[in-house]
Scaffold this motif. Structure first.
Motif, PDB file in Angstrom:
ATOM      1  N   TYR A  89       0.827  -1.212   0.000  1.00  0.00           N
ATOM      2  CA  TYR A  89       0.000   0.000   0.000  1.00  0.00           C
ATOM      3  C   TYR A  89       0.863   1.265   0.000  1.00  0.00           C
ATOM      4  CZ  TYR A  89      -4.308  -2.615   0.827  1.00  0.00           C
ATOM      5  OH  TYR A  89      -5.378  -3.452   0.706  1.00  0.00           O
ATOM      6  N   LEU A  90       1.989   1.221   0.685  1.00  0.00           N
ATOM      7  CA  LEU A  90       2.910   2.360   0.661  1.00  0.00           C
ATOM      8  C   LEU A  90       3.370   2.617  -0.767  1.00  0.00           C
ATOM      9  CD1 LEU A  90       4.869   4.461   1.943  1.00  0.00           C
ATOM     10  CD2 LEU A  90       6.499   2.582   2.186  1.00  0.00           C
ATOM     11  N   LEU A  91       3.764   1.577  -1.440  1.00  0.00           N
ATOM     12  CA  LEU A  91       4.283   1.701  -2.794  1.00  0.00           C
ATOM     13  C   LEU A  91       3.210   2.109  -3.796  1.00  0.00           C
ATOM     14  CD1 LEU A  91       6.820   1.264  -4.584  1.00  0.00           C
ATOM     15  CD2 LEU A  91       5.961  -1.050  -4.971  1.00  0.00           C
ATOM     16  N   LEU A  92       2.059   1.475  -3.743  1.00  0.00           N
ATOM     17  CA  LEU A  92       1.032   1.695  -4.764  1.00  0.00           C
ATOM     18  C   LEU A  92       0.077   2.843  -4.470  1.00  0.00           C
ATOM     19  CD1 LEU A  92       0.106  -2.012  -5.562  1.00  0.00           C
ATOM     20  CD2 LEU A  92       1.729  -0.525  -6.750  1.00  0.00           C
ATOM     21  N   GLU A  93      -0.235   3.061  -3.198  1.00  0.00           N
ATOM     22  CA  GLU A  93      -1.216   4.087  -2.840  1.00  0.00           C
ATOM     23  C   GLU A  93      -0.627   5.240  -2.037  1.00  0.00           C
ATOM     24  OE1 GLU A  93      -4.477   2.316  -0.756  1.00  0.00           O
ATOM     25  OE2 GLU A  93      -5.134   1.159  -2.481  1.00  0.00           O
ATOM     26  N   ASN A  94       0.685   5.161  -1.750  1.00  0.00           N
ATOM     27  CA  ASN A  94       1.345   6.170  -0.932  1.00  0.00           C
ATOM     28  C   ASN A  94       0.707   6.275   0.457  1.00  0.00           C
ATOM     29  OD1 ASN A  94       3.312   8.095  -0.423  1.00  0.00           O
ATOM     30  ND2 ASN A  94       2.002   9.768  -1.095  1.00  0.00           N
ATOM     31  N   HIS A 129       6.058   8.775   6.631  1.00  0.00           N
ATOM     32  CA  HIS A 129       5.553  10.094   6.252  1.00  0.00           C
ATOM     33  C   HIS A 129       5.608  11.052   7.443  1.00  0.00           C
ATOM     34  CE1 HIS A 129       3.806   7.704   3.032  1.00  0.00           C
ATOM     35  NE2 HIS A 129       3.497   8.818   2.394  1.00  0.00           N
ATOM     36  N   SER A 130       5.739  12.325   7.115  1.00  0.00           N
ATOM     37  CA  SER A 130       5.643  13.382   8.109  1.00  0.00           C
ATOM     38  C   SER A 130       4.904  14.544   7.458  1.00  0.00           C
ATOM     39  CB  SER A 130       7.031  13.821   8.557  1.00  0.00           C
ATOM     40  OG  SER A 130       6.943  14.872   9.489  1.00  0.00           O
ATOM     41  N   TYR A 131       3.821  14.971   8.053  1.00  0.00           N
ATOM     42  CA  TYR A 131       2.992  16.045   7.510  1.00  0.00           C
ATOM     43  C   TYR A 131       2.580  15.771   6.064  1.00  0.00           C
ATOM     44  CZ  TYR A 131       4.504  18.527  11.664  1.00  0.00           C
ATOM     45  OH  TYR A 131       4.755  18.890  12.961  1.00  0.00           O
ATOM     46  N   ILE A 143       2.859   4.531   6.791  1.00  0.00           N
ATOM     47  CA  ILE A 143       3.013   3.466   7.781  1.00  0.00           C
ATOM     48  C   ILE A 143       3.613   4.128   9.018  1.00  0.00           C
ATOM     49  CG2 ILE A 143       4.043   1.240   8.343  1.00  0.00           C
ATOM     50  CD1 ILE A 143       4.381   0.781   5.310  1.00  0.00           C
ATOM     51  N   ASP A 144       2.779   4.391  10.003  1.00  0.00           N
ATOM     52  CA  ASP A 144       3.221   5.100  11.204  1.00  0.00           C
ATOM     53  C   ASP A 144       4.300   4.345  11.968  1.00  0.00           C
ATOM     54  OD1 ASP A 144       1.474   7.171  10.656  1.00  0.00           O
ATOM     55  OD2 ASP A 144      -0.128   6.334  11.899  1.00  0.00           O
ATOM     56  N   ALA A 145       4.198   3.026  12.010  1.00  0.00           N
ATOM     57  CA  ALA A 145       5.127   2.223  12.810  1.00  0.00           C
ATOM     58  C   ALA A 145       6.574   2.346  12.329  1.00  0.00           C
ATOM     59  CB  ALA A 145       4.705   0.754  12.795  1.00  0.00           C
ATOM     60  N   ILE A 146       6.777   2.604  11.045  1.00  0.00           N
ATOM     61  CA  ILE A 146       8.147   2.739  10.541  1.00  0.00           C
ATOM     62  C   ILE A 146       8.403   4.143   9.979  1.00  0.00           C
ATOM     63  CG2 ILE A 146       8.636   0.297  10.183  1.00  0.00           C
ATOM     64  CD1 ILE A 146       7.834   0.561   7.296  1.00  0.00           C
TER      65      ILE A 146
END
Length: 64
Positions: free
Chosen positions: A24-29, A38-40, A32-35
Motif C-alpha cells: 500500500y505504501l508503494l502503490l497508494e502512498n 511520512h511526516s505532515y 506506515i506510522d510504525a516505521i
C-alpha cells in the motif's frame, strides 16, 4: 506481478514488517506510522529509502 510480489516480500522480511502495508505504501502512498514513512503528508527519508529499495528489488527480479 511475480517480480513485485518478490520485491515486497523481500523488503518485508528485511524490515520485519507486514507485506500488505508495504504494498500500500508503494502503490497508494499510504503512510506506515510504525516505521515513520511520512511526516505532515510527505515522505520521510526512511519512507523514500524503503520505496527506492522495493523498486530496486523489483527491477532485479524483473530482469530475470
Amino acid at each position: 506481478m511475480n517480480a513485485l510480489a518478490s520485491a515486497v516480500t523481500d523488503m518485508a522480511e528485511e524490515l520485519d514488517h507486514d507485506e500488505c502495508e508495504l504494498l500500500y505504501l508503494l502503490l497508494e502512498n499510504r503512510p506506515i506510522d510504525a516505521i515513520h514513512t511520512h511526516s505532515y503528508g510527505f515522505h520521510t527519508a526512511n519512507g523514500r529509502h524503503i520505496i527506492e529499495q522495493i523498486k530496486e528489488k523489483y527491477y532485479e527480479y524483473d530482469a530475470e
